[in-house]
Design an enzyme around this catalytic site. Sequence first.
Site, PDB file in Angstrom:
ATOM      1  N   HIS A 204       0.669  -1.304   0.072  1.00  0.00           N
ATOM      2  CA  HIS A 204      -0.137   0.158  -0.164  1.00  0.00           C
ATOM      3  C   HIS A 204       0.828   0.462   0.198  1.00  0.00           C
ATOM      4  O   HIS A 204      -0.099   2.528   0.359  1.00  0.00           O
ATOM      5  CB  HIS A 204      -1.016   0.124   1.320  1.00  0.00           C
TER       6      HIS A 204
HETATM    7  N1  UDP Z   1      -3.108  -4.868   9.195  1.00  0.00           N
HETATM    8  C1  UDP Z   1      -4.603  -5.152   9.621  1.00  0.00           C
HETATM    9  N2  UDP Z   1      -5.618  -5.755   8.409  1.00  0.00           N
HETATM   10  C2  UDP Z   1      -5.363  -5.256   6.543  1.00  0.00           C
HETATM   11  C3  UDP Z   1      -4.232  -5.158   6.948  1.00  0.00           C
HETATM   12  C4  UDP Z   1      -3.042  -4.893   7.911  1.00  0.00           C
HETATM   13  O1  UDP Z   1      -5.044  -5.424  10.223  1.00  0.00           O
HETATM   14  O2  UDP Z   1      -6.039  -5.899   6.495  1.00  0.00           O
HETATM   15  C5  UDP Z   1      -2.432  -4.390  10.629  1.00  0.00           C
HETATM   16  C6  UDP Z   1      -1.216  -5.100  10.744  1.00  0.00           C
HETATM   17  O3  UDP Z   1      -1.953  -6.288  10.728  1.00  0.00           O
HETATM   18  C7  UDP Z   1      -1.207  -4.082  11.245  1.00  0.00           C
HETATM   19  C8  UDP Z   1      -1.467  -2.454  10.188  1.00  0.00           C
HETATM   20  O4  UDP Z   1      -2.661  -2.787  10.579  1.00  0.00           O
HETATM   21  O5  UDP Z   1      -0.968  -3.967  12.997  1.00  0.00           O
HETATM   22  C9  UDP Z   1      -0.263  -2.447   9.420  1.00  0.00           C
HETATM   23  O6  UDP Z   1      -1.110  -1.223   8.630  1.00  0.00           O
HETATM   24  P1  UDP Z   1      -0.495  -0.489   7.445  1.00  0.00           P
HETATM   25  O7  UDP Z   1      -0.044  -1.306   7.080  1.00  0.00           O
HETATM   26  O8  UDP Z   1      -1.599  -0.162   7.037  1.00  0.00           O
HETATM   27  O9  UDP Z   1       0.508   0.753   7.908  1.00  0.00           O
HETATM   28  P2  UDP Z   1       1.641   0.804   8.095  1.00  0.00           P
HETATM   29  O10 UDP Z   1       2.354  -0.262   9.588  1.00  0.00           O
HETATM   30  O11 UDP Z   1       2.695   0.373   6.506  1.00  0.00           O
HETATM   31  O12 UDP Z   1       1.598   2.447   8.289  1.00  0.00           O
END
Ligand code: UDP
Length: 358
Positions: A204
């Site tokens: 993403h």
């Molecule tokens: N996550 C979730 N469902 C999904 C994809 C990710 O609950 O379908 C959770 C994942 O386990 C983690 C968090 O969302 O705890 C991460 O979010 P994301 O990847 O959107 O953001 P980033 O960490 O890159 O800022």
Amino acid sequence: MNKFVSIVGARPQFIKAAMISNKIQNVDGIEEIMVHTGQHFDANMSDIFFNQLDISRPEIHHHIHGGNHGEMTGRMLVEIEKTLIEHKPDGVLVYGDTNSTLAGALASSKLHIPIAHVESGLRSFDIHMPEEVNRIVTDRLSDILLCPTDISIHNLECEGFKNLSKRVVKVGDVMQDAALFFASRAVAPAGFKLDPGFILSTVHRAENTDDPERLTSIISALNDIHQTVSPVVLPLHPRTHNAIKKLGLELKVHLIEPVGYLEMIWLLNNCGLVLTDSGGVQKEAFFFGKACVTLRDQTEWVELVNLGVNDIVGADCKKIIESVNHNFGRVVHDTNELYGGGRTSQNIVNELMKWSYE
Ligand code: UDP
């Protein structure tokens, strides 16, 4: 009574806030007002986390999403400022590195309200990443910098924070608290039928979704790996869904809707490898004993690379496939409590209590 406003808006912030907010509720003398900016708004990107993780509904919801970065951040700034003027908190708590984090920090700082920043000091050293801009500015404006790792402390020292009158403290990573706390409630996504050992992927980051060449290359790799290594399960982020549609690309893997956190940790626990460009999911792979192949050119979680459990491969199709073949099925161990061992939310609450009585 000491009153805090905490500002959330995006999926990973709901998960981090769950751990801290639920702890703050049991502390006498601290009142928390939660503000949801609205940055993530689909039911499966927002509501589901409040339902699953027992977080109280945010008292204030600004419903701001969409638009370019400047527009979104500007609208949040206007609304958060009004909220802070109305509620007059003693402090503001912001999380991570999103536009909601930045808007919260800017609004508070202009009103001279002290700021505590959870996940402070992380750096990718790629200033073109919107998250990097948000982190740098938020850290500079914050009064209490709640750092997850030794490397994040080091990054702040290199930026001269030792000479500023700010509190920089290593508290660990609150995402590990969440993984440990909710592991026993993990549940398979509805109708999920694959055997354990699939590859769990999430994509993403704007650097991948907004660059047709990178996205095309990643999709070719995913399609190949799905055929030749193990089924790839991919909960599709709305931004990636739109980018793929716009480019007319075909993602031939096991696509599912974004899942709740309890389903996500079930997938993490049952997969044979993680393939992601997420920040949080890189560490969650480690929490659940899996190797991670990271679809980025750098990471903020350098300690995992140093430990040899996270391979940074960018968007190069050949490199991705080679790394997946090499790392699939590896079991990794957290021997040194790299991320605080599940005590981070208590450490943060302790810091907030010290702060409120100073
Ligand atoms: N996550 C979730 N469902 C999904 C994809 C990710 O609950 O379908 C959770 C994942 O386990 C983690 C968090 O969302 O705890 C991460 O979010 P994301 O990847 O959107 O953001 P980033 O960490 O890159 O800022």
